[in-house]
Design a protein around this motif. Structure first.
Motif, PDB file in Angstrom:
ATOM      1  N   LEU A 158       6.707   1.409  22.418  1.00 52.02           N
ATOM      2  CA  LEU A 158       7.085   2.634  21.743  1.00 52.02           C
ATOM      3  C   LEU A 158       8.164   2.342  20.724  1.00 52.02           C
ATOM      4  CD1 LEU A 158       6.697   5.599  21.551  1.00 52.02           C
ATOM      5  CD2 LEU A 158       8.373   5.907  23.366  1.00 52.02           C
ATOM      6  N   LYS A 159       9.097   1.516  21.123  1.00 52.60           N
ATOM      7  CA  LYS A 159      10.170   1.158  20.211  1.00 52.60           C
ATOM      8  C   LYS A 159       9.623   0.526  18.944  1.00 52.60           C
ATOM      9  CE  LYS A 159      12.161  -2.753  20.291  1.00 52.60           C
ATOM     10  NZ  LYS A 159      12.838  -3.951  20.775  1.00 52.60           N
ATOM     11  N   HIS A 160       8.707  -0.390  19.100  1.00 52.25           N
ATOM     12  CA  HIS A 160       8.125  -1.042  17.934  1.00 52.25           C
ATOM     13  C   HIS A 160       7.407  -0.063  17.047  1.00 52.25           C
ATOM     14  CE1 HIS A 160       8.401  -5.021  20.126  1.00 52.25           C
ATOM     15  NE2 HIS A 160       9.088  -5.167  19.023  1.00 52.25           N
ATOM     16  N   ALA A 161       6.679   0.835  17.680  1.00 51.89           N
ATOM     17  CA  ALA A 161       5.936   1.817  16.884  1.00 51.89           C
ATOM     18  C   ALA A 161       6.894   2.642  16.056  1.00 51.89           C
ATOM     19  CB  ALA A 161       5.109   2.705  17.809  1.00 51.89           C
ATOM     20  N   VAL A 162       7.957   3.038  16.674  1.00 56.02           N
ATOM     21  CA  VAL A 162       8.909   3.868  15.947  1.00 56.02           C
ATOM     22  C   VAL A 162       9.542   3.070  14.820  1.00 56.02           C
ATOM     23  CG1 VAL A 162      11.084   5.095  16.138  1.00 56.02           C
ATOM     24  CG2 VAL A 162       9.346   5.346  17.909  1.00 56.02           C
ATOM     25  N   VAL A 163       9.918   1.837  15.123  1.00 58.23           N
ATOM     26  CA  VAL A 163      10.501   0.977  14.083  1.00 58.23           C
ATOM     27  C   VAL A 163       9.566   0.871  12.889  1.00 58.23           C
ATOM     28  CG1 VAL A 163      11.072  -1.411  13.519  1.00 58.23           C
ATOM     29  CG2 VAL A 163      11.921  -0.399  15.616  1.00 58.23           C
ATOM     30  N   ASN A 164       8.332   0.544  13.209  1.00 53.28           N
ATOM     31  CA  ASN A 164       7.374   0.356  12.117  1.00 53.28           C
ATOM     32  C   ASN A 164       7.214   1.601  11.288  1.00 53.28           C
ATOM     33  OD1 ASN A 164       6.896  -2.247  12.727  1.00 53.28           O
ATOM     34  ND2 ASN A 164       5.086  -1.869  13.977  1.00 53.28           N
ATOM     35  N   LEU A 165       7.091   2.686  11.977  1.00 53.80           N
ATOM     36  CA  LEU A 165       6.908   3.931  11.233  1.00 53.80           C
ATOM     37  C   LEU A 165       8.055   4.161  10.279  1.00 53.80           C
ATOM     38  CD1 LEU A 165       5.581   6.457  13.850  1.00 53.80           C
ATOM     39  CD2 LEU A 165       4.472   5.732  11.752  1.00 53.80           C
ATOM     40  N   ILE A 166       9.234   4.020  10.833  1.00 55.73           N
ATOM     41  CA  ILE A 166      10.393   4.305   9.999  1.00 55.73           C
ATOM     42  C   ILE A 166      10.473   3.306   8.857  1.00 55.73           C
ATOM     43  CG2 ILE A 166      12.890   4.409   9.971  1.00 55.73           C
ATOM     44  CD1 ILE A 166      12.777   5.423  12.806  1.00 55.73           C
ATOM     45  N   ASN A 167      10.299   2.013   9.195  1.00 64.19           N
ATOM     46  CA  ASN A 167      10.338   0.990   8.151  1.00 64.19           C
ATOM     47  C   ASN A 167       9.319   1.250   7.087  1.00 64.19           C
ATOM     48  OD1 ASN A 167      12.336  -0.450   9.240  1.00 64.19           O
ATOM     49  ND2 ASN A 167      11.057  -2.062  10.074  1.00 64.19           N
ATOM     50  N   TYR A 168       8.111   1.417   7.562  1.00 62.54           N
ATOM     51  CA  TYR A 168       7.031   1.560   6.619  1.00 62.54           C
ATOM     52  C   TYR A 168       7.283   2.691   5.665  1.00 62.54           C
ATOM     53  CZ  TYR A 168       3.263  -1.641   7.421  1.00 62.54           C
ATOM     54  OH  TYR A 168       2.484  -2.751   7.435  1.00 62.54           O
ATOM     55  N   GLN A 169       7.631   3.746   6.250  1.00 61.16           N
ATOM     56  CA  GLN A 169       7.816   4.902   5.389  1.00 61.16           C
ATOM     57  C   GLN A 169       8.869   4.597   4.346  1.00 61.16           C
ATOM     58  OE1 GLN A 169       5.680   7.263   5.444  1.00 61.16           O
ATOM     59  NE2 GLN A 169       6.720   7.865   3.578  1.00 61.16           N
ATOM     60  N   ASP A 170       9.993   4.069   4.838  1.00 62.28           N
ATOM     61  CA  ASP A 170      11.070   3.744   3.914  1.00 62.28           C
ATOM     62  C   ASP A 170      10.625   2.740   2.874  1.00 62.28           C
ATOM     63  OD1 ASP A 170      14.112   3.738   5.909  1.00 62.28           O
ATOM     64  OD2 ASP A 170      12.923   5.315   4.942  1.00 62.28           O
ATOM     65  N   ASP A 171      10.083   1.666   3.406  1.00 62.89           N
ATOM     66  CA  ASP A 171       9.777   0.578   2.490  1.00 62.89           C
ATOM     67  C   ASP A 171       8.662   0.948   1.552  1.00 62.89           C
ATOM     68  OD1 ASP A 171      10.404  -2.071   4.876  1.00 62.89           O
ATOM     69  OD2 ASP A 171      11.708  -0.898   3.569  1.00 62.89           O
ATOM     70  N   ALA A 172       7.673   1.592   2.097  1.00 65.92           N
ATOM     71  CA  ALA A 172       6.562   1.933   1.216  1.00 65.92           C
ATOM     72  C   ALA A 172       7.050   2.867   0.123  1.00 65.92           C
ATOM     73  CB  ALA A 172       5.438   2.569   2.017  1.00 65.92           C
ATOM     74  N   ASP A 173       7.846   3.817   0.513  1.00 61.11           N
ATOM     75  CA  ASP A 173       8.381   4.729  -0.500  1.00 61.11           C
ATOM     76  C   ASP A 173       9.173   3.965  -1.532  1.00 61.11           C
ATOM     77  OD1 ASP A 173       9.202   7.453   1.773  1.00 61.11           O
ATOM     78  OD2 ASP A 173       7.361   6.901   0.704  1.00 61.11           O
ATOM     79  N   LEU A 174      10.079   3.171  -0.987  1.00 62.20           N
ATOM     80  CA  LEU A 174      10.963   2.431  -1.858  1.00 62.20           C
ATOM     81  C   LEU A 174      10.165   1.586  -2.822  1.00 62.20           C
ATOM     82  CD1 LEU A 174      14.045   2.324  -1.735  1.00 62.20           C
ATOM     83  CD2 LEU A 174      13.804   0.106  -0.658  1.00 62.20           C
ATOM     84  N   ALA A 175       9.219   0.896  -2.231  1.00 59.64           N
ATOM     85  CA  ALA A 175       8.466  -0.031  -3.057  1.00 59.64           C
ATOM     86  C   ALA A 175       7.661   0.713  -4.114  1.00 59.64           C
ATOM     87  CB  ALA A 175       7.551  -0.866  -2.181  1.00 59.64           C
ATOM     88  N   THR A 176       7.059   1.783  -3.727  1.00 58.90           N
ATOM     89  CA  THR A 176       6.240   2.514  -4.698  1.00 58.90           C
ATOM     90  C   THR A 176       7.084   3.006  -5.855  1.00 58.90           C
ATOM     91  OG1 THR A 176       5.033   3.273  -2.769  1.00 58.90           O
ATOM     92  CG2 THR A 176       4.435   4.252  -4.875  1.00 58.90           C
ATOM     93  N   ARG A 177       8.302   3.398  -5.539  1.00 62.05           N
ATOM     94  CA  ARG A 177       9.141   3.848  -6.644  1.00 62.05           C
ATOM     95  C   ARG A 177       9.709   2.670  -7.402  1.00 62.05           C
ATOM     96  NH1 ARG A 177      13.167   6.313  -3.717  1.00 62.05           N
ATOM     97  NH2 ARG A 177      11.965   6.618  -1.827  1.00 62.05           N
ATOM     98  N   ALA A 178      10.022   1.622  -6.630  1.00 62.19           N
ATOM     99  CA  ALA A 178      10.744   0.529  -7.279  1.00 62.19           C
ATOM    100  C   ALA A 178       9.826  -0.401  -8.063  1.00 62.19           C
ATOM    101  CB  ALA A 178      11.489  -0.285  -6.226  1.00 62.19           C
ATOM    102  N   ILE A 179       8.604  -0.492  -7.608  1.00 57.52           N
ATOM    103  CA  ILE A 179       7.749  -1.529  -8.208  1.00 57.52           C
ATOM    104  C   ILE A 179       7.510  -1.362  -9.706  1.00 57.52           C
ATOM    105  CG2 ILE A 179       5.355  -2.285  -8.231  1.00 57.52           C
ATOM    106  CD1 ILE A 179       5.555  -2.780  -5.306  1.00 57.52           C
ATOM    107  N   PRO A 180       7.165  -0.203 -10.169  1.00 56.36           N
ATOM    108  CA  PRO A 180       6.955  -0.119 -11.629  1.00 56.36           C
ATOM    109  C   PRO A 180       8.195  -0.554 -12.391  1.00 56.36           C
ATOM    110  CG  PRO A 180       6.147   1.856 -10.536  1.00 56.36           C
ATOM    111  CD  PRO A 180       6.867   1.062  -9.495  1.00 56.36           C
ATOM    112  N   GLU A 181       9.327  -0.164 -11.858  1.00 53.51           N
ATOM    113  CA  GLU A 181      10.589  -0.555 -12.459  1.00 53.51           C
ATOM    114  C   GLU A 181      10.714  -2.073 -12.481  1.00 53.51           C
ATOM    115  OE1 GLU A 181      12.273   1.887 -13.913  1.00 53.51           O
ATOM    116  OE2 GLU A 181      13.460   0.155 -14.558  1.00 53.51           O
ATOM    117  N   LEU A 182      10.427  -2.678 -11.340  1.00 54.51           N
ATOM    118  CA  LEU A 182      10.571  -4.128 -11.240  1.00 54.51           C
ATOM    119  C   LEU A 182       9.587  -4.852 -12.145  1.00 54.51           C
ATOM    120  CD1 LEU A 182      11.088  -4.453  -7.404  1.00 54.51           C
ATOM    121  CD2 LEU A 182      12.698  -5.180  -9.151  1.00 54.51           C
ATOM    122  N   ILE A 183       8.441  -4.276 -12.274  1.00 61.88           N
ATOM    123  CA  ILE A 183       7.451  -4.916 -13.162  1.00 61.88           C
ATOM    124  C   ILE A 183       8.002  -4.971 -14.570  1.00 61.88           C
ATOM    125  CG2 ILE A 183       5.181  -4.675 -14.206  1.00 61.88           C
ATOM    126  CD1 ILE A 183       4.166  -3.502 -11.646  1.00 61.88           C
TER     127      ILE A 183
END
Lengths: 846, 123
Positions: free
Chosen positions: A169-194
């Motif tokens: 359960l702990k892992h699932a929660v970690v992943n969810l939180i990470n993913y959401q954060d990272d995916a969001d971050l990345a989606t916003r950040a990537i065009p900028e980084l490109i």
């Protein structure tokens, strides 16, 4: 960047942790008290969230923050909190339970209440540790001892039972939180980084690359990067254009991280990453080099199209150059890449050869002991060893000896690959020195329990003993004959083993100083019955052919005549002769009547003419003994021998004349021969260009003339003398030994002898990955004249071992100095068979 | 009957009995979700291969079936190991490179094969 923690705030997630040893509440729920500073939520646990007393948001946040970490990375449990105590109720229950246990006599003595209280206290203090250990084991200090509450080894405590599910359960929660954060971050950040990566300012590019590299380390953001083709393309571009070390390093590091996923590989491939990575293989910086080679390796393993791209980018030459480095893990990756690239691709193999690959690979085999590296290197050599251009290079670099070094290694995969490679190389290694260690190891391996090992060892020995006196002597000295006899005995009907073993024995029993020892040893090891038995079904023709040759050699030793006779060799040989002879007659008549078979009577890749020649040759030697002669006479085979005198093939004529010569030593034999009308063809043969044929023919005629009147003998003597002596008055040396002494006197032949017959042909085991098609050589050309023959060539038709012989190479007066080895006449022109264009044999799954 | 079908020189005329086999490929979905048609057998050989290196001991440059997967379309159609494929959908397989053979086989969803089989079409 900030990361959210995963603090399991029970109030929001409804995790019920049952303290050890406690019983559940009647409603099935237990409470887990929040820190004491907070207002206790309830004494007896939640019945449902709606019952939860409402707190104001501030308090909720305060509660939340009690358990919030302060630092920036990783996952924290409530490590900074105090062990929450349970409500008094549970303590009571604990005490009650413990007393109950004690009363059951679980431990030795009953506990007093104070003792119980003490224990309870301890349990409380360590409870949070146990829970933490179950849920967040990574936060534990190393070596911290947590008293276990497990009383019964068969019964895990409640915490232990819940450990795994709560981890998940702990892992699932970690992943969810990470993913959401990272995916969001990345989606916003990537065009900028490109945009930044494509900037003209190198410093900007560098910073952006570092950022991307950091992002690529985390799974969710890595996926975001991979899914953006533009981002990967920008990375590749930045890599290609980079002229500063740090940028290069982080960029290739990012690509390396991407290369662990299929989408990442595809994205790198599509962006033209391969040429850029191949360029990096010249980098002097180790970390860059390692990233680059590992990424390329992943691409080669999993991404279709990579092999071609690497080849086109000139990756092969660079990788071969990298073989000079000395980091074993690195070398293992490089060699694996080479193996992937070279497998099934002739051009790659040639490029490796041109870049001095074989020398480097052999050097690696000699210098290192890391098993994985030795294994990958042996696989590259195996792949190269089927290429006819690479073979001599590997052999010349000492490949055979280097491979031999590892035949006693523990690792079976290494030994097996070395054996396969050795087998492929062995037909090109018949003139190599310093093979003693290898031969000794191989003889030892004949006793292995693994069938593949035994098969390979037998095949290699067969090739290496072919036409090599030194090797034959060595093998005999290390007990090779005994080992081979045992191998044949144990192999039963497994022809993939018996055939090469029989060929090896055949090589060992003739044409070297210790041949007689070998012939005797085979008998002493009770090998003769087993060997003769192999003439019978289910043996296929290639094996039968080899056995015939071996029997012929064994018969050279007079002590073997009786055992061979007793094993029934002679009738079986005659049977085979008759069968083969009939097949050739049929073949001939079908050719004559315009049939389409122009290649000859084949069975299992063996020409029946070879069987005819072999059986008659064996009978020739066997006929030296009188009992054997009697048996041969009784089998009514003399007519066939006489018929064979008319055969087109000189070798067949010679062996036929030879056996008749032996048979004519007895009066009955001579009479039978004459009755079959042999005189006429024999007289013809006196004028044969083949001196051996002529000599034997003369001998038979002479012996047949024993009872004839004197003037007949005189005329015969003149005739023979005229025929056998050439214009220069010298007699050709070969076959004098086979000329019976009485005839020698009759025609006044000079001294000296030499047995040219039944030499071995080219090595029989051809290159291949698995059990190849053995064609035992049964040539009649002596060793010295082998230069004209191409070993392992396909000239002269499939299955033939009669290569083109350049007459100039042969000693003058040699029987084969005439270029028309008769077999060639029967074979139509072959399509060009340039070995370099031949692919190794492989199957395709459809 | 002669054994020439199995010792055939590519380019020369040959006449022999053969077994017709109709193989309907099996459609499966691969890991990418694409439709893939499988025959269920392996071939080896071709004029660019060296048959002397074949582990099965083949004696000419023809296309041979080196393996038939059990329960596959090939097994159901009656193809057997070591069958020599003489023709596929009208293409002559006695003088093809390995790659060409693979391409021809992959081309159509149904294969009309003519095979030679030792002991059946030839002794």
């Amino acid at each position: 960047m900030l990361r959210r923690s995963v603090c399991v705030c029970v109030g929001y997630l409804d995790i019920y942790i049952i303290p050890p040893g406690s019983e559940a509440n009647p409603d099935g729920s237990m409470s887990y008290q929040m820190p004491q500073q907070a207002r206790p939520l309830s004494q007896s646990g939640y019945h449902n969230p709606a019952d939860m007393p409402l707190q104001n948001p501030k308090e909720q946040i305060a509660m939340w923050q009690q358990n919030t970490y302060m630092s920036d990375s990783g996952i924290h449990s409530g490590a900074t909190t105090n062990a929450p105590s349970l409500s008094g109720k549970e303590e009571e229950m604990d005490a009650e339970w413990l007393e109950g246990q004690a009363q059951q006599g679980f431990n030795q003595a009953a506990f007093t209440t104070e003792q119980v209280d003490d224990m309870n206290q301890q349990l409380n203090q360590t409870r949070s540790q146990r829970v933490r250990a179950a849920m967040f084991p990574e936060t534990l200090d190393e070596g911290m001892e947590i008293p276990s509450t497990q009383f019964d080894p068969q019964q895990p405590t409640a915490v232990q039972r819940l450990a795994e599910p709560s981890q998940m359960l702990k892992h699932a929660v970690v992943n969810l939180i990470n993913y959401q954060d990272d995916a969001d971050l990345a989606t916003r950040a990537i065009p900028e980084l490109i945009k930044l990566l494509n900037d003209e300012d190198q410093v900007v590019v560098s910073q952006a690359a570092m950022m991307v590299h950091r992002l690529s380390k985390k799974e969710a953001s890595r996926h975001a990067i991979m899914n953006s083709q533009q981002m990967v393309a920008a990375l590749v571009r930045a890599l290609s254009n980079s002229n500063d070390l740090e940028t290069t390093r982080v960029t290739v590091g990012a690509l390396h991280n991407l290369s662990h996923h299929r989408q990442g590989l595809l994205a790198i491939f599509k962006s033209g990453g391969i040429p850029a990575l191949v360029k990096l293989l010249s980098s002097p910086v180790e970390s860059v080099l390692f990233y680059a080679i590992t990424t390329l390796h992943n691409l080669l393993l999993h991404q279709e199209g990579s092999k071609t791209a690497v080849r086109m980018a000139g990756g092969l030459q660079k990788m071969v150059a990298l073989l000079q480095r000395n980091n074993v893990k690195f070398l293992a990756i490089v060699t694996d890449c080479l193996q992937i690239l070279a497998y099934g691709n002739q051009e790659s193999k040639l490029i490796i050869l041109a870049s001095q690959g074989p020398q480097e690979l052999v050097r690696i085999l000699r210098s290192y002991t890391y098993e994985k590296l030795l294994w990958t290197t042996s696989r590259v050599l195996k792949v190269l060893s089927v290429c006819s251009s690479n073979k001599p290079a590997i052999v010349e670099s000492g490949g055979m000896q280097a491979l031999a070094m590892h035949l006693t290694h523990q690792s079976t995969r290494l030994v097996q690959n070395c054996l396969w490679t050795l087998r492929n190389l062995s037909d090109a290694a018949t003139k190599v020195d310093n093979m003693d260690q290898l031969l000794q190891n191989l003889v030892h391996l004949l006793r292995a329990s693994d069938i593949n090992v035994v098969t390979c060892a037998a095949g290699i020995l067969s090739n290496l003993t072919c036409n090599n006196q030194r090797n034959k002597i060595t093998v005999c000295q290390v007990g090779g004959v005994e080992a081979l006899v045992a191998t044949i005995y144990n192999a039963g009907e497994r022809e993939e083993i018996t055939e090469p073993a029989v060929c090896a024995l055949r090589h060992l029993t003739a044409r070297h100083p210790d041949a007689e020892v070998a012939q005797n040893a085979a008998r002493l090891k009770n090998g003769i019955p087993v060997i003769v038995n192999l003439l019978h079904p289910p043996s296929r023709w290639p094996l039968v052919k080899a056995v015939i040759g071996l029997i012929r050699n064994l018969a050279l030793c007079t002590a073997n005549h009786a055992p061979l006779r007793e094993s029934g060799a002679i009738p079986r040989l005659v049977q085979l002769l008759i069968r083969a002879f009939q097949d050739t007659q049929r073949q001939r008549s079908s050719v004559a009547s315009g049939g389409s078979g122009s290649i000859g009577a084949y069975a299992d890749g063996v020409r029946m003419e070879e069987i005819v020649e072999g059986t008659v040759g064996a009978l020739h030697i066997l006929a030296r003994e009188s009992h054997n002669r009697a048996i041969i006479r009784g089998l009514n085979v003399i007519p066939i021998f006489v018929q064979l005198l008319y055969n087109d093939i000189e070798n067949i004529e010679r062996v036929a004349a030879g056996v008749l010569c032996e048979l004519a030593a007895d009066k009955e034999g001579a009479e039978m021969i004459e009755q079959e009308g042999a005189t006429a063809p024999l007289t013809e043969l006196l004028h044969s260009r083949n001196e051996g044929v002529a000599t034997y023919a003369a001998a038979v005629l002479f012996r047949m003339s024993e009872d004839k009147p004197q003037d007949y003998k005189k005329r015969l003597s003149m005739e023979l003398t005229n025929s056998l002596f050439r214009e220069d008055g010298s007699m050709w040396q070969a076959d004098i030994a086979t000329m019976p002494p009485d005839l020698q006197d009759f025609i006044g032949a000079p001294e000296g002898h030499y047995d040219p017959m039944y030499a071995q042909g080219p090595p029989s085991v051809h290159s291949g990955h698995a059990g190849p098609n053995y064609q035992g050589g049964y040539d009649h050309v002596p060793v010295d004249s082998m230069q004209g023959l191409e070993i392992g060539s396909q000239h002269g038709g499939p299955g033939s071992n009669y290569g083109p012989v350049d007459p100039r190479d042969l000693p003058p007066g040699h029987p084969a100095a005439r270029p028309d080895l008769a077999f060639d006449q029967q074979i139509p022109p072959q399509p060009p068979r340039d070995n370099n264009q031949m692919a190794a044999w492989y199957d395709t799954d459809l | 009957m002669s054994t020439t079908a199995f010792s055939h020189e590519p380019g020369t005329a040959m006449e022999c009995l053969s077994i017709p086999i109709t193989l309907e490929k099996e459609g499966t979905i691969d890991i990418h979700g694409r439709q893939v048609l499988k025959c269920g057998f392996k071939i080896g050989g071709g004029i660019d291969q060296d048959f002397m290196k074949s582990p099965q001991g083949y004696t000419d440059n023809g296309i041979y079936c080196t393996e038939v997967h059990p329960g596959s379309a090939a097994a159901r159609a009656g193809l057997r190991v070591h069958d020599k494929i003489l023709q596929c959908n009208g293409y002559d397989f006695t003088m093809v490179t390995h790659k060409k053979a693979v391409d021809y086989i992959k081309k159509h969803p149904v294969l009309n094969l003519l095979v030679a089989r030792k002991g059946v079409t030839h002794s």
